[in-house]
Scaffold this motif. Structure first.
Motif, PDB file in Angstrom:
ATOM      1  N   MET A 196       1.050  -0.927   0.143  1.00 16.19           N
ATOM      2  CA  MET A 196      -0.030   0.113  -0.627  1.00 16.19           C
ATOM      3  C   MET A 196       1.102   1.806   0.124  1.00 16.19           C
ATOM      4  O   MET A 196       2.216   1.252   0.316  1.00 16.19           O
ATOM      5  CB  MET A 196      -1.092  -0.189   0.963  1.00 16.19           C
ATOM      6  N   THR A 197      -0.145   2.261  -0.532  1.00 17.78           N
ATOM      7  CA  THR A 197       0.852   4.000  -0.393  1.00 17.78           C
ATOM      8  C   THR A 197       0.963   4.302   0.340  1.00 17.78           C
ATOM      9  O   THR A 197      -0.154   3.589   2.020  1.00 17.78           O
ATOM     10  CB  THR A 197       0.174   4.470  -1.725  1.00 17.78           C
ATOM     11  N   HIS A 198       1.856   5.293   1.200  1.00 17.64           N
ATOM     12  CA  HIS A 198       1.977   5.768   2.305  1.00 17.64           C
ATOM     13  C   HIS A 198       0.487   6.442   2.633  1.00 17.64           C
ATOM     14  O   HIS A 198       0.093   6.879   3.827  1.00 17.64           O
ATOM     15  CB  HIS A 198       2.909   7.300   2.112  1.00 17.64           C
ATOM     16  N   ARG A 199      -0.034   6.909   1.913  1.00 19.93           N
ATOM     17  CA  ARG A 199      -1.690   7.475   1.720  1.00 19.93           C
ATOM     18  C   ARG A 199      -2.299   6.625   2.280  1.00 19.93           C
ATOM     19  O   ARG A 199      -3.494   7.312   2.902  1.00 19.93           O
ATOM     20  CB  ARG A 199      -2.189   8.822   0.281  1.00 19.93           C
ATOM     21  N   GLN A 200      -2.250   5.373   1.762  1.00 23.25           N
ATOM     22  CA  GLN A 200      -3.187   4.706   1.896  1.00 23.25           C
ATOM     23  C   GLN A 200      -3.546   3.924   3.648  1.00 23.25           C
ATOM     24  O   GLN A 200      -4.679   3.537   3.501  1.00 23.25           O
ATOM     25  CB  GLN A 200      -3.366   3.668   0.672  1.00 23.25           C
ATOM     26  N   ILE A 201      -1.737   3.223   3.563  1.00 26.26           N
ATOM     27  CA  ILE A 201      -1.728   3.150   5.263  1.00 26.26           C
ATOM     28  C   ILE A 201      -2.205   4.331   5.824  1.00 26.26           C
ATOM     29  O   ILE A 201      -2.730   4.122   6.945  1.00 26.26           O
ATOM     30  CB  ILE A 201      -0.128   2.931   4.667  1.00 26.26           C
ATOM     31  N   LEU A 202      -2.356   5.874   5.259  1.00 31.15           N
ATOM     32  CA  LEU A 202      -2.650   6.848   6.807  1.00 31.15           C
ATOM     33  C   LEU A 202      -4.613   6.418   6.269  1.00 31.15           C
ATOM     34  O   LEU A 202      -4.830   7.237   7.410  1.00 31.15           O
ATOM     35  CB  LEU A 202      -1.760   8.063   6.149  1.00 31.15           C
ATOM     36  N   GLU A 203      -4.857   6.524   5.255  1.00 30.55           N
ATOM     37  CA  GLU A 203      -6.504   6.198   5.861  1.00 30.55           C
ATOM     38  C   GLU A 203      -6.803   4.907   6.060  1.00 30.55           C
ATOM     39  O   GLU A 203      -7.620   5.097   6.761  1.00 30.55           O
ATOM     40  CB  GLU A 203      -6.683   5.490   3.663  1.00 30.55           C
ATOM     41  N   ALA A 204      -6.291   4.421   6.298  1.00 29.62           N
ATOM     42  CA  ALA A 204      -7.194   3.183   7.213  1.00 29.62           C
ATOM     43  C   ALA A 204      -6.374   3.266   7.965  1.00 29.62           C
ATOM     44  O   ALA A 204      -7.045   2.505   8.802  1.00 29.62           O
ATOM     45  CB  ALA A 204      -5.632   1.595   6.395  1.00 29.62           C
ATOM     46  N   LEU A 205      -5.316   3.779   8.693  1.00 29.46           N
ATOM     47  CA  LEU A 205      -5.010   3.366   9.955  1.00 29.46           C
ATOM     48  C   LEU A 205      -5.561   4.598  10.386  1.00 29.46           C
ATOM     49  O   LEU A 205      -6.056   4.668  11.701  1.00 29.46           O
ATOM     50  CB  LEU A 205      -3.418   4.130   9.802  1.00 29.46           C
ATOM     51  N   SER A 206      -6.479   5.472   9.963  1.00 28.19           N
ATOM     52  CA  SER A 206      -7.086   6.943  10.927  1.00 28.19           C
ATOM     53  C   SER A 206      -8.387   5.778  11.825  1.00 28.19           C
ATOM     54  O   SER A 206      -8.823   6.589  12.587  1.00 28.19           O
ATOM     55  CB  SER A 206      -7.734   7.985   9.566  1.00 28.19           C
ATOM     56  N   ILE A 218      -3.932  -5.457  12.643  1.00 30.54           N
ATOM     57  CA  ILE A 218      -4.470  -5.503  11.273  1.00 30.54           C
ATOM     58  C   ILE A 218      -3.691  -4.468  11.072  1.00 30.54           C
ATOM     59  O   ILE A 218      -2.941  -4.745  10.126  1.00 30.54           O
ATOM     60  CB  ILE A 218      -5.837  -4.362  11.139  1.00 30.54           C
ATOM     61  N   MET A 219      -3.154  -3.819  11.557  1.00 29.64           N
ATOM     62  CA  MET A 219      -1.765  -2.897  11.172  1.00 29.64           C
ATOM     63  C   MET A 219      -0.846  -3.775  10.648  1.00 29.64           C
ATOM     64  O   MET A 219       0.364  -3.479  10.003  1.00 29.64           O
ATOM     65  CB  MET A 219      -1.281  -2.070  12.220  1.00 29.64           C
ATOM     66  N   ALA A 220      -0.339  -5.107  11.570  1.00 26.26           N
ATOM     67  CA  ALA A 220       0.816  -5.702  10.840  1.00 26.26           C
ATOM     68  C   ALA A 220       0.115  -6.733   9.498  1.00 26.26           C
ATOM     69  O   ALA A 220       1.310  -7.262   8.777  1.00 26.26           O
ATOM     70  CB  ALA A 220       0.814  -7.212  11.422  1.00 26.26           C
ATOM     71  N   ALA A 221      -1.578  -6.648   9.243  1.00 21.33           N
ATOM     72  CA  ALA A 221      -1.450  -7.143   8.036  1.00 21.33           C
ATOM     73  C   ALA A 221      -1.644  -6.230   6.821  1.00 21.33           C
ATOM     74  O   ALA A 221      -1.577  -7.051   6.039  1.00 21.33           O
ATOM     75  CB  ALA A 221      -3.119  -7.160   7.795  1.00 21.33           C
ATOM     76  N   MET A 222      -1.773  -5.002   6.913  1.00 22.96           N
ATOM     77  CA  MET A 222      -1.180  -4.317   6.093  1.00 22.96           C
ATOM     78  C   MET A 222      -0.184  -3.899   6.028  1.00 22.96           C
ATOM     79  O   MET A 222       0.855  -3.258   4.996  1.00 22.96           O
ATOM     80  CB  MET A 222      -1.760  -2.910   5.982  1.00 22.96           C
ATOM     81  N   ILE A 223       1.638  -4.393   6.785  1.00 22.63           N
ATOM     82  CA  ILE A 223       2.375  -2.781   6.500  1.00 22.63           C
ATOM     83  C   ILE A 223       3.734  -3.816   6.824  1.00 22.63           C
ATOM     84  O   ILE A 223       3.859  -4.352   8.098  1.00 22.63           O
ATOM     85  CB  ILE A 223       2.560  -2.211   7.731  1.00 22.63           C
ATOM     86  N   SER A 224       4.952  -4.242   6.247  1.00 19.46           N
ATOM     87  CA  SER A 224       5.574  -4.913   6.537  1.00 19.46           C
ATOM     88  C   SER A 224       6.877  -4.077   7.832  1.00 19.46           C
ATOM     89  O   SER A 224       6.167  -3.515   8.473  1.00 19.46           O
ATOM     90  CB  SER A 224       6.325  -4.699   5.675  1.00 19.46           C
ATOM     91  N   PRO A 225       7.158  -5.472   8.282  1.00 23.04           N
ATOM     92  CA  PRO A 225       8.148  -4.984  10.346  1.00 23.04           C
ATOM     93  C   PRO A 225       8.689  -3.774   9.704  1.00 23.04           C
ATOM     94  O   PRO A 225       9.252  -3.241  10.704  1.00 23.04           O
ATOM     95  CB  PRO A 225       8.877  -6.388  10.144  1.00 23.04           C
ATOM     96  N   ARG A 226       9.648  -3.893   8.794  1.00 24.36           N
ATOM     97  CA  ARG A 226      10.622  -2.610   8.688  1.00 24.36           C
ATOM     98  C   ARG A 226       9.784  -2.032   8.321  1.00 24.36           C
ATOM     99  O   ARG A 226      10.574  -0.313   9.080  1.00 24.36           O
ATOM    100  CB  ARG A 226      11.192  -3.032   7.085  1.00 24.36           C
ATOM    101  N   GLU A 227       8.758  -1.294   7.347  1.00 27.57           N
ATOM    102  CA  GLU A 227       7.780  -0.548   7.609  1.00 27.57           C
ATOM    103  C   GLU A 227       6.995   0.330   8.775  1.00 27.57           C
ATOM    104  O   GLU A 227       6.688   1.789   9.192  1.00 27.57           O
ATOM    105  CB  GLU A 227       6.983   0.070   6.312  1.00 27.57           C
ATOM    106  N   ARG A 228       6.489  -0.667   9.117  1.00 33.50           N
ATOM    107  CA  ARG A 228       5.930  -0.745  10.242  1.00 33.50           C
ATOM    108  C   ARG A 228       6.113   0.066  12.277  1.00 33.50           C
ATOM    109  O   ARG A 228       5.729   0.660  12.891  1.00 33.50           O
ATOM    110  CB  ARG A 228       5.012  -2.340  11.276  1.00 33.50           C
ATOM    111  N   GLY A 229       8.136   0.405  12.218  1.00 29.76           N
ATOM    112  CA  GLY A 229       8.107   0.377  13.310  1.00 29.76           C
ATOM    113  C   GLY A 229       7.450   2.310  12.881  1.00 29.76           C
ATOM    114  O   GLY A 229       7.414   3.170  13.853  1.00 29.76           O
ATOM    115  N   ARG A 230       7.768   2.866  11.412  1.00 32.89           N
ATOM    116  CA  ARG A 230       7.141   4.477  11.481  1.00 32.89           C
ATOM    117  C   ARG A 230       6.024   4.652  11.405  1.00 32.89           C
ATOM    118  O   ARG A 230       5.152   5.785  12.636  1.00 32.89           O
ATOM    119  CB  ARG A 230       7.394   4.664  10.760  1.00 32.89           C
TER     120      ARG A 230
END
Length: 848
Positions: A37-47, A156-168
């Protein structure tokens, strides 16, 4: 002889549609895995998730500043104060594993919406509470909902984001936690201090946030819906809840209602241990356990879970008792008590955001866990010196240290575990850390609350004794939460001093727990963060596509997904690199230092060396460039013609072969290979009636798509075997003459032979020819009905042109055969169940 699909050959799966730009997670790449997912898509989903997290945290912090006022209104002492907090924590603790497990079985989106609805209903009911008991009950239901929000946000966050990017992005959740933590006391204080609102609005005000979160989640979360018929482990949920409840009741009442060494303790503590032991036994036998015990075979998961218990004690003591300190020891209003906790929340906010950004850039996370343990221990120890007259700037510094420690440890402990589990265990593993953290917090708050009640009573008596006056009935302790404004100046001074000193003692008791957490994280092995999301890993596992391992050197690695206990083998690259630095191969051979060398180790699924492996290096056009045998320690070295991209093939008996693309640069390349072991299926076919082996039975193995993978016939002993099956779910169908066919599902493990036993019920056949007329010619279209001894229709048939009929898969027994076409004829007959019985029917013509 069994025939199987050759290892390494994967059947073509169903084609996927194009990526959905709106949903983001539905796109595919690399053989069907969901596109990142793009950064924007992730932020929308995380909102929506962040709103849900905000609601869950706000429910705790908004009440903390209002509790003294609430209990002064509806009645209740220090135990009631503690239980209003710990009731919610208890519900969170008991239900977190259940939420996590259910997220592995059903729709994650639906579950988080259910959690929000539970939370809304409980919040409204809590606002109508008339006594402490009703409020505690509502807090339990609130805790159930909050447990779902906390656990599912991580899943849900783990399903959408890789561990390397998940810290952010974990930093964003940490920031949300911080904002809710500081906003809650402020909002609760303002509501409590506003006469026309009152404390009940502390519960009503969170409802709009929860409703908004429901709407946002519906619009922004788009995850694949799981269709899974597996059952939830309700028995395990019961026993873990019972064990936690019993131990919490004990630590809350011990030292107050009864002595620590008493018959109540002798009953409750062993009782809790027995319940916990039963829970463990249930989990070992459950098909879908809430907490899979096999996860604890992974050292990192075991240590992280234990560390989370001690982090929870120190973490929750800071958020629960500081409000009491500022209101009851320093005489501040609820609003000001919220303002004065800002340094702690600021530390949490900065540490969570900062560490997340750095982890994403560097992939290193262990240093932050160690640093968090140092800050948490130091902050708790320094807060142990609290007194009612401690300068505020000192208290602010100590709180900031606590906040930094929590910010560095809370999300990163979850990250360390999520990085080491397979996609199927993501929900269970994520909730595991939250479970143990809230378990430590719940037990810690209950125990520390009981200790605080005892210390306040002690210091209050000492204070009044020093003044030479008797202890008033409302002087503190368990008689009730005092209203300082109504106390005489002398009494107020004693009560403020008692609360200041007592809460300082609470933090002093919490400091050793933080120190134990620090010692534990020192033993956690740092594993490079993976770059695939949970959805990508799950898609790769489902379709058999390799999963990229953590990026290392300049290699583009393609390896199967690793089980939690296997990831530690990835550290072998550092050992292989040491050989290159020394200028020798693992066997002492010269390594050309011109850069054209690939070296490393070949390891099996359990991390042990695979000394029988053979490695072949080929060009991208398929030409063989080199070949090497692996040494006893699993080490190898291969010379490459020069910088460029190559394909490295590894094969060994008893393991699945693997092909990986490697990119060789100007320097030696350290590259480890992980070979997954092959597994097999074996069993026996027996007759259900007498248990005798069934020879020449046909055994067919199909995959989840219904494609035949292997077939075999049983021998004289009724046994069969299939070797080199990949782990997964299969269907085994067995049929044999004179028996009814049977099909059953089988789970083949990743290692060793899975054994099954198949019982075949007798399946007799009845056939014959219907004739009629004087010439006894075969009669077509005659209706034949077979009725069993109980009068039930066992089957019907219509004769063909040759007058024949047949019934199959019959049980042995007595039947009545009715043939119609001419005047019907009924015949009694017996079927022995040992093959095919013949029975012809003669019909007479009505004119005869």
């Amino acid at each position: 002889m069994a025939t199987t699909t050759p290892p390494g050959v994967r059947k073509a799966g169903p084609k996927h549609g194009p990526a959905d730009p709106k949903h983001g997670t539905h796109g595919h790449h690399h053989g069907g895995a969901p596109a990142p997912m793009t950064h924007r898509q992730i932020l929308e989903a995380l909102s929506g998730l962040m709103l849900g997290m905000f609601v869950a945290v706000l429910s705790s912090t908004i009440v903390s500043t209002a509790l003294p006022t609430i209990l002064a209104d509806i009645g209740g002492g220090q135990s009631a104060y503690t239980w209003i907090v710990t009731a919610a924590l208890l519900a969170v603790t008991a239900t977190t594993p259940l939420w996590g497990k259910m997220s592995d079985l059903v729709s994650k989106k639906l579950l988080v919406q259910i959690a929000l609805v539970l939370y809304i209903v409980a919040s409204v009911a809590a606002g109508f509470s008339q006594n402490a008991g009703m409020l505690i009950a509502c807090r339990v239901v609130q805790g159930v909902g909050a447990g779902g929000l906390s656990a599912l946000s991580q899943v849900i966050m783990a399903a959408m984001i890789s561990p390397r990017e998940r810290g952010r992005y974990s930093g964003y959740l940490g920031a949300t936690f911080a904002v809710a933590t500081v906003g809650g006391p402020l909002i609760g204080g303002v509501i409590t201090d506003t006469s026309w609102l009152g404390w009940r609005w502390c519960f009503y005000v969170v409802v709009p946030f929860a409703l908004i979160a429901l709407v946002v989640l519906q619009k922004t979360i788009h995850l694949p819906v799981v269709r899974n018929k597996k059952k939830v482990d309700w028995l395990g949920a019961f026993f873990v809840t019972a064990a936690v409840c019993l131990i919490m009741v004990w630590v809350t009442l011990a030292g107050d209602k009864y002595d620590w060494m008493s018959w109540q303790t002798a009953v409750m503590v062993p009782g809790a241990v027995v319940l916990a032991a039963i829970f463990v036994l249930v989990e070992f036998k459950a098909a879908e356990p809430i907490i899979p015990m096999r996860l604890f075979r992974n050292k990192t998961i075991s240590i992280t879970s234990l560390a989370s218990v001690f982090v929870g004690v120190a973490m929750y003591s800071g958020t629960v008792f500081l409000s009491q300190y500022f209101q009851l020891s320093r005489g501040k209003t609820p609003t000001m008590s919220g303002v004065m906790t800002i340094p702690m929340v600021a530390g949490l906010f900065l540490a969570s955001m900062g560490s997340g950004q750095v982890i994403t850039r560097t992939g290193r996370w262990k240093a932050f866990l160690i640093g968090g343990g140092v800050f948490l221990t130091g902050g708790a120890a320094l807060l142990g010196m609290l007194r009612s007259d401690t300068p505020y700037w000192q208290v602010a510094v100590y709180m900031a240290l606590i906040g930094i420690g929590v910010g560095l440890m809370m999300q990163n402990l979850v990250l360390a575990v999520q990085n080491q589990v397979a996609p199927k265990d993501l929900g269970s593993a994520s909730s595991l850390v939250t479970f143990f953290r809230t378990l430590g917090g719940a037990i810690g708050v209950a125990a520390l609350g009981a200790a605080l009640s005892s210390r306040i009573t002690h210091y209050t008596k000492d204070g009044f004794a020093a003044l030479g006056i008797p202890v008033p009935a409302s002087g503190g302790g368990e008689s009730g939460i005092p209203d300082l404004k109504k106390l005489p100046a002398v009494v107020r001074g004693v009560v403020e001093g008692a609360y200041g000193h007592g809460i300082g003692d609470v933090f002093l008791y919490a400091a050793p727990f933080a120190f134990v957490a620090l010692l534990l994280v020192l033993f956690i092995k740092e594993v490079p963060l993976r770059t695939n999301t949970g959805l990508q890993q799950a898609a790769g596992a489902a379709e058999g596509t390799p999963e990229p391992a953590p990026a290392r050197a300049s290699a583009t690695i393609s390896q199967p997904a690793l089980e939690p206990e296997l990831v530690s083998a990835a550290a072998g690259a550092q050992s292989a690199a040491a050989y290159a630095t020394a200028g020798t191969s693992p066997y002492g051979e010269e390594v050309p230092m011109n850069g054209s060398m690939i070296h490393g180790f070949v390891r099996g699924a359990d991390g042990s060396a695979v000394g029988s492996a053979t490695l072949t290096l080929i060009s991208l056009q398929g030409r063989q460039l080199g070949r090497a045998l692996v040494g006893p320690d699993g080490g190898y070295s291969l010379a490459a013609p020069g910088p460029g991209s190559y394909v490295l093939i590894a094969a060994a008996d008893g393991h699945q072969p693997q092909a990986s693309t490697v990119v060789v640069g100007d320097g030696p390349l350290g590259y480890d290979v992980m070979l997954a072991g092959t597994s097999g299926l074996a069993g026996a076919v027996r007759a259900a009636a007498d248990g005798q082996p069934v020879a020449d039975a046909m055994v067919v193995v199909t995959d989840v798509r219904g494609e035949v993978l292997a077939t075999a016939k049983t021998g004289e002993s009724g046994t069969f075997s299939f070797e080199e099956l990949t782990p997964g779910s299969f269907t085994v169908a067995v049929n044999a003459a004179a028996f009814r066919p049977v099909a059953l599902p089988v789970e083949v493990d990743g290692q060793g032979i899975t054994r099954i036993e198949v019982e075949l019920a007798s399946g007799a056949q009845l056939q014959g020819v219907v004739r009629a007329g004087a010439e006894h010619r075969p009669l077509a279209d005659a209706r034949v009905t077979l009725i069993d001894a109980a009068g039930n229709v066992a089957g019907t048939a219509t004769t063909g042109e040759d007058g024949s009929y047949a019934f199959t898969d019959l049980d042995a027994g007595d039947y009545t055969l009715i043939a119609a076409g001419y005047p019907p004829v009924a015949t009694s007959l017996s079927v022995d169940g040992r093959g095919t019985d013949g029975h012809d029917v003669e019909l007479g013509h009505p004119d005869e």
